[in-house]
Write a protein that holds these residues in place. Structure first.
Motif, PDB file in Angstrom:
ATOM      1  N   TYR A  26       0.821  -1.208   0.000  1.00  0.00           N
ATOM      2  CA  TYR A  26       0.000   0.000   0.000  1.00  0.00           C
ATOM      3  C   TYR A  26       0.860   1.266   0.000  1.00  0.00           C
ATOM      4  O   TYR A  26       0.536   2.255  -0.673  1.00  0.00           O
ATOM      5  CB  TYR A  26      -0.936  -0.002   1.203  1.00  0.00           C
ATOM      6  CG  TYR A  26      -2.006  -1.059   1.154  1.00  0.00           C
ATOM      7  CD1 TYR A  26      -2.918  -1.111   0.104  1.00  0.00           C
ATOM      8  CD2 TYR A  26      -2.121  -2.020   2.153  1.00  0.00           C
ATOM      9  CE1 TYR A  26      -3.904  -2.093   0.060  1.00  0.00           C
ATOM     10  CE2 TYR A  26      -3.106  -3.003   2.113  1.00  0.00           C
ATOM     11  CZ  TYR A  26      -3.990  -3.032   1.059  1.00  0.00           C
ATOM     12  OH  TYR A  26      -4.966  -3.991   1.010  1.00  0.00           O
ATOM     13  N   VAL A  27       1.963   1.260   0.745  1.00  0.00           N
ATOM     14  CA  VAL A  27       2.850   2.437   0.780  1.00  0.00           C
ATOM     15  C   VAL A  27       3.449   2.694  -0.591  1.00  0.00           C
ATOM     16  O   VAL A  27       3.530   3.839  -1.058  1.00  0.00           O
ATOM     17  CB  VAL A  27       3.954   2.241   1.839  1.00  0.00           C
ATOM     18  CG1 VAL A  27       5.005   3.349   1.728  1.00  0.00           C
ATOM     19  CG2 VAL A  27       3.365   2.242   3.241  1.00  0.00           C
ATOM     20  N   GLY A  28       3.875   1.628  -1.265  1.00  0.00           N
ATOM     21  CA  GLY A  28       4.425   1.795  -2.614  1.00  0.00           C
ATOM     22  C   GLY A  28       3.410   2.386  -3.566  1.00  0.00           C
ATOM     23  O   GLY A  28       3.725   3.312  -4.334  1.00  0.00           O
ATOM     24  N   PHE A  29       2.169   1.893  -3.528  1.00  0.00           N
ATOM     25  CA  PHE A  29       1.114   2.443  -4.377  1.00  0.00           C
ATOM     26  C   PHE A  29       0.832   3.899  -4.023  1.00  0.00           C
ATOM     27  O   PHE A  29       0.598   4.736  -4.902  1.00  0.00           O
ATOM     28  CB  PHE A  29      -0.173   1.625  -4.210  1.00  0.00           C
ATOM     29  CG  PHE A  29      -0.139   0.275  -4.877  1.00  0.00           C
ATOM     30  CD1 PHE A  29       0.745   0.007  -5.899  1.00  0.00           C
ATOM     31  CD2 PHE A  29      -0.992  -0.738  -4.468  1.00  0.00           C
ATOM     32  CE1 PHE A  29       0.780  -1.238  -6.516  1.00  0.00           C
ATOM     33  CE2 PHE A  29      -0.982  -1.988  -5.078  1.00  0.00           C
ATOM     34  CZ  PHE A  29      -0.079  -2.236  -6.109  1.00  0.00           C
ATOM     35  N   LEU A  30       0.843   4.237  -2.725  1.00  0.00           N
ATOM     36  CA  LEU A  30       0.542   5.601  -2.289  1.00  0.00           C
ATOM     37  C   LEU A  30       1.570   6.590  -2.826  1.00  0.00           C
ATOM     38  O   LEU A  30       1.220   7.669  -3.327  1.00  0.00           O
ATOM     39  CB  LEU A  30       0.504   5.648  -0.758  1.00  0.00           C
ATOM     40  CG  LEU A  30       0.230   7.020  -0.115  1.00  0.00           C
ATOM     41  CD1 LEU A  30      -1.100   7.576  -0.585  1.00  0.00           C
ATOM     42  CD2 LEU A  30       0.273   6.898   1.407  1.00  0.00           C
ATOM     43  N   ILE A  31       2.850   6.240  -2.754  1.00  0.00           N
ATOM     44  CA  ILE A  31       3.903   7.127  -3.249  1.00  0.00           C
ATOM     45  C   ILE A  31       3.755   7.370  -4.748  1.00  0.00           C
ATOM     46  O   ILE A  31       3.860   8.508  -5.236  1.00  0.00           O
ATOM     47  CB  ILE A  31       5.294   6.537  -2.929  1.00  0.00           C
ATOM     48  CG1 ILE A  31       5.527   6.542  -1.412  1.00  0.00           C
ATOM     49  CG2 ILE A  31       6.396   7.306  -3.649  1.00  0.00           C
ATOM     50  CD1 ILE A  31       6.766   5.788  -0.983  1.00  0.00           C
ATOM     51  N   LEU A  32       3.478   6.317  -5.500  1.00  0.00           N
ATOM     52  CA  LEU A  32       3.355   6.453  -6.954  1.00  0.00           C
ATOM     53  C   LEU A  32       2.151   7.302  -7.346  1.00  0.00           C
ATOM     54  O   LEU A  32       2.225   8.109  -8.278  1.00  0.00           O
ATOM     55  CB  LEU A  32       3.259   5.065  -7.593  1.00  0.00           C
ATOM     56  CG  LEU A  32       4.546   4.229  -7.553  1.00  0.00           C
ATOM     57  CD1 LEU A  32       4.289   2.806  -8.011  1.00  0.00           C
ATOM     58  CD2 LEU A  32       5.636   4.868  -8.406  1.00  0.00           C
TER      59      LEU A  32
END
Length: 495
Positions: A204-210
């Motif tokens: 989820y953190v990776g998706f949020l940053i992108l």
């Protein structure tokens, strides 16, 4: 130069193109390759593609693994029902807002909605706050309505007529590459997970940053009035749109172009199948790591489908009217073959198996995995073919950016209404076979309803006088603006 007697304007390259003296129109050469100027359709489409790569691409990757990464799809169903409900309303009127607010504002605001949506599932991993995920879905419906309307207007109005299929193809390939890369994140993190579990916080953190990067990237676009094609023509836009003129223009579309109603069933069908694909096939039949692998390959085949259909739709050796008919036949055959195979597969399991917390789901190491896997990735192929053809059909009806924004708004609004219905049906426990039948019937039936538009409204080229009805300018003013740069503000460019 306008031909005022025949009321037409030439869009053929003249050999030497005059461009304004500005950084927006300077070529950049790298390793001998000359890139298009910044305010050119290819560059602007590339930027929009990467905005969608970061934002809707991550959304698709998250939903593609089933349940937005949760083993219990309840939160995802509630969020997506709220999303597509608000999307269906806002999307229908999104052309009005996009024309008034501008492309950059619409895209960036849209991107923020995707960030909030991803963040809500990160919170849900710890707090199980169903209210927040539902709110995030509703907010994303508002935001996505503007983002997709702006994207559709750019993709259909910026390219010249002979390149619209390729532009749509390029966009769909880059956009789905985002979903491919996004799907690799949960695949890598869960590659050894053969027992049921939710995706971890890192996904989820990776998706949020992108998604945050994508929202910021939208501000690097230029205004539509500054875009110049390589034949010297410019995008047809309204000079000073007001809220009143945009609302009246929205309703005027139904009177000037009533045939668009025949495409509405195709619009409805274009999001109808996602709840079935993601939750009732991938999420119900496969375990977590296999769902992640399927998501990667599903979107890879979306890229393949967009490439095949996008470039075929622009094949220069065949008239556009003939290409439209061939595309319709190819799409109909594809739907009948793939969903015919899907019927055979759907007879092998039901909702009781799909929702069971104890049933052993299919892993890629199990015998018999290949058949369902191939079917699923071809569902992705047919999705891209459908979306590419619908956009191309709309783009072949007009070159007017304002009208195409309205068309894109209708498209996204109606398809989102379909999405809202199907996510709600899945949440209500509809039998999988009933959902399957509704998909196959709607896809095939909508093609039959749209056939008269394909046969009689798609032309080899759209006359300029048809496209200026939605502007405040005369034919001569539009023709002059499309071809002439003020003296003293231009430099010569060989094309």
């Amino acid at each position: 130069m306008a031909d005022t007697d025949n009321k037409r304007v030439s869009h053929e390259p003249t050999g030497t193109l005059e461009l304004p003296h500005s950084w927006k129109y300077k070529h950049i050469s790298i390793l001998g390759f000359k890139f298009p100027w910044y305010a050119s359709p290819p560059t602007q489409l590339l930027i929009v593609s990467f905005v969608c790569f970061m934002c809707p691409g991550m959304f698709n990757a998250l939903n593609g693994i089933g349940g937005a990464g949760q083993m219990d799809p309840t939160a995802n169903n509630h969020a997506n029902t709220a999303l597509y409900s608000t999307f269906s309303v806002v999307g229908f009127f999104a052309g009005t807002f996009t024309n008034k607010l501008g492309i950059r504002t619409a895209l960036s605001f849209g991107g923020i909605g995707y960030s909030v949506y991803v963040a809500s599932f990160l919170v849900y991993n710890h707090k199980q706050n169903l209210g927040f995920t539902t709110f995030a879905g509703a907010l994303l419906g508002v935001c996505a309505g503007l983002l997709w309307c702006a994207q559709g207007a750019i993709m259909m109005s910026y390219p010249p007529e002979q390149s619209k299929g390729r532009y749509i193809s390029w966009f769909w390939m880059i956009f789905n590459l985002g979903a491919v890369i996004g799907s690799l994140i949960p695949l890598g993190q869960n590659i050894h997970a053969t027992v049921p579990k939710n995706v971890n916080d890192g996904t989820y953190v990776g998706f949020l940053i992108l998604t945050l990067i994508g929202a910021a990237l939208a501000w690097t676009l230029v205004d539509a009035k500054d875009v110049i094609r390589d034949d010297g023509s410019k995008v047809i836009v309204m000079k000073h749109p007001s809220w009143k003129s945009e609302i009246l223009g929205l309703w005027e579309t139904f009177f000037t172009d009533p045939y668009i109603l025949a495409l509405f069933p195709m619009f409805l069908a274009s999001n109808w199948f996602y709840a079935y694909h993601f939750t009732e096939v991938n999420g119900a039949y496969f375990n977590l790591r296999t769902r992640s692998l399927n998501g990667v390959c599903y979107y890879l085949f979306q890229i393949l489908g967009a490439y095949v259909f996008g470039f075929a739709l622009d094949f220069k050796g065949i008239r556009r009217t003939t290409r439209a008919k061939i595309a319709w036949c190819a799409l109909f055959a594809l739907i009948m073959i793939i969903w015919g195979c899907g019927y055979k597969f759907q007879t092998t399991y039901d909702r009781a198996f799909g929702t069971s917390k104890t049933a052993i789901k299919k892993d890629w190491s199990d015998p018999g995995f290949a058949g369902p896997f191939v079917l699923y990735i071809f569902y992705g192929f047919s999705d891209a073919a459908w979306q590419t053809c619908v956009y191309w059909f709309m783009g072949s009806l007009t070159n007017n950016g304002r009208k195409l924004a309205n068309f894109a708004g209708f498209y996204k609004g109606i398809q989102s209404a379909g999405g809202a219905i199907t996510w709600a049906l899945d949440d209500g426990g509809i039998p999988y076979m009933n959902m399957f039948a509704s998909n196959w019937g709607l896809l095939a039936g909508s093609l039959l309803v749209a056939l008269p538009v394909i046969l009689w409204k798609v032309e080899d080229t759209v006359a300029l006088e048809k496209d200026i009805k939605f502007t405040d300018e005369t034919l001569e003013e539009v023709a002059a603006k499309a071809r002439v740069i003020p003296a003293g503000e231009a430099h010569n460019e060989k094309v």
